[in-house]
Write an enzyme that holds these catalytic residues in place. Sequence first.
Site, PDB file in Angstrom:
ATOM      1  N   CYS A  87      19.350 -46.509-119.433  1.00  0.00           N
ATOM      2  CA  CYS A  87      18.211 -46.462-120.348  1.00  0.00           C
ATOM      3  C   CYS A  87      18.162 -45.153-121.126  1.00  0.00           C
ATOM      4  O   CYS A  87      17.511 -45.077-122.165  1.00  0.00           O
ATOM      5  CB  CYS A  87      16.918 -46.673-119.590  1.00  0.00           C
ATOM      6  SG  CYS A  87      16.721 -45.568-118.182  1.00  0.00           S
TER       7      CYS A  87
ATOM      8  N   GLU B  75       8.587 -40.471-112.600  1.00  0.00           N
ATOM      9  CA  GLU B  75       9.277 -40.450-111.319  1.00  0.00           C
ATOM     10  C   GLU B  75       9.916 -39.084-111.148  1.00  0.00           C
ATOM     11  O   GLU B  75      10.396 -38.496-112.109  1.00  0.00           O
ATOM     12  CB  GLU B  75      10.350 -41.544-111.266  1.00  0.00           C
ATOM     13  CG  GLU B  75       9.768 -42.955-111.332  1.00  0.00           C
ATOM     14  CD  GLU B  75      10.816 -44.038-111.374  1.00  0.00           C
ATOM     15  OE1 GLU B  75      10.482 -45.189-111.008  1.00  0.00           O
ATOM     16  OE2 GLU B  75      11.973 -43.759-111.775  1.00  0.00           O
TER      17      GLU B  75
ATOM     18  N   ASN C  71      21.483 -51.624-112.939  1.00  0.00           N
ATOM     19  CA  ASN C  71      22.416 -50.593-113.411  1.00  0.00           C
ATOM     20  C   ASN C  71      22.525 -49.384-112.473  1.00  0.00           C
ATOM     21  O   ASN C  71      23.533 -48.685-112.472  1.00  0.00           O
ATOM     22  CB  ASN C  71      22.059 -50.149-114.835  1.00  0.00           C
ATOM     23  CG  ASN C  71      20.649 -49.653-114.969  1.00  0.00           C
ATOM     24  OD1 ASN C  71      19.785 -49.951-114.155  1.00  0.00           O
ATOM     25  ND2 ASN C  71      20.392 -48.893-116.020  1.00  0.00           N
TER      26      ASN C  71
ATOM     27  N   GLU D 128       9.165 -47.800-116.136  1.00  0.00           N
ATOM     28  CA  GLU D 128      10.239 -47.059-116.801  1.00  0.00           C
ATOM     29  C   GLU D 128      11.059 -48.091-117.548  1.00  0.00           C
ATOM     30  O   GLU D 128      11.792 -48.887-116.948  1.00  0.00           O
ATOM     31  CB  GLU D 128      11.080 -46.309-115.755  1.00  0.00           C
ATOM     32  CG  GLU D 128      11.930 -45.212-116.349  1.00  0.00           C
ATOM     33  CD  GLU D 128      13.379 -45.633-116.483  1.00  0.00           C
ATOM     34  OE1 GLU D 128      13.771 -45.931-117.627  1.00  0.00           O
ATOM     35  OE2 GLU D 128      14.081 -45.669-115.478  1.00  0.00           O
TER      36      GLU D 128
END
Length: 489
Positions: A291, A467, A159, A257
């Site tokens: 997400c 991150e 994505n 993640e």
Amino acid sequence: MTISERLTEPALFKTGAYIGGKWTSGDKSFPVYNPANRQTLADVTDVGAEGAKTAIAAASEGLKRWKKTSPFERCRVLLKWYDLIQRYSDDLGTLITAEMGKPLREAKGEVAYGAAFIEWSAQEAARVHGETLPVAAPGARGWTLRQPVGVVSCITPWNFPAAMITRKAAPALAAGCSIVIKPAPETPLTALALAELADRAGFPAGVFNVICGDAQDLGPVMTGSPEVRMIGFTGSTEVGKLLMRQAADGIKRVSLELGGNAPFIVMDDADLDAAAAGVAQAKFRSGGQTCVSPNRIIVQEGVADAFVGRLQAKIASVKAGDGFDSASDIGPLIHDEAVDRVDALVKSAVAGGAKVLTGGQPLADELGGSFYAPTLLDGGSFDLEIARSEIFGPVASVYRASDETQIVQLANDTPYGLAAYLYTRDIGRVHRMTEELDYGMIGVNAPMVGSASTPFGGVKESGIGREGGKWGVEEFTELKYVLLAGVNG
């Protein structure tokens, strides 16, 4: 027009594998499609398990040199990579639009967003250091060192084909690690272009590697090899759990993640126009395939009707189309299976009592690709599948709740905890609700939560690690303690 003809630098169109500083190809390959028209873009080399082993061996050799390289030199090479990405941002955006489908202007925005992580991480390279510590023993000294964790396997999703790579690769490289990247099979072309630019930037052979292929063949090697000391992954919670189990035998570091089920909360004192615009921006970015995309829009009952009216008008104006068409607001879903899944969720919600206010159907016949109409649903039970799972499509679903306590309870009623959004003008509510919401990131009157300088990550089943910022670089280091006795004789 072919994809290579759209590029100002045709050499960025790569279909092989980048291992040990060299481009290689093989007999086995897989096709990459444009989801907007289902046309084949390229056939990309599948390296298989043996190729993955070769890449890890190359990364292990590259690590020996890179971890001893001055942090200032690592910074210099990373900034050269950043400059090259900026120079060819239009071409990288073109590759993203071709293989993922998002509108070209949005794809270029992703390139800029992803490049920012390289710039930030480059500057952090010289700030990875230890501390002098007080110790109890007379005449002794204690200190810590931060050293690179080692070879890192980076497994990235489709994505955000550029940003999900740079968010992992840049901090790992800044810390002195070497990397092996496996992009999603749907979107390998962007990753391979980034490898070409990394090669031009001057990373030593073996430090930066990109391989493509079937996850069932490559995954066990990338998680099981004793030379790999860390796995960085963005993707579904289901796959994240599998990778974590595979990493457990070697007690490897993991940074995961994973999936989300983001609530977008609109309180009765909120700026309803701003909230509606916020939903539209956060929900329909990448066609809802993110997400952190709002999954459950929870509105306080007193303003629900007024808010839904505003949101309906916003969504009705969203135009789906080919990402290369400047009039398109959203592109296609990644493939037809994704369209079928989203459509099944909508139909199930309607059967459970939700009402379709706009959209609610596939647009494949109309537009000739994997498109789904921008959709707004109102009502239905919180027990419906569409409220319990990640939609990953251009569908906004609104629910109504009575008060702050109920809203927080409903928002937290999920195993996920990545991102949440809260719209209110009451500062007391801001403090109370952000402390009670079980999420790693919360946007208050803000529809975007990520940046290169801030921590990105979730709690519960949404992942482990962060991150971005200094935290992103620290993820790729080991902390070592040294005690020196007898300093004073």
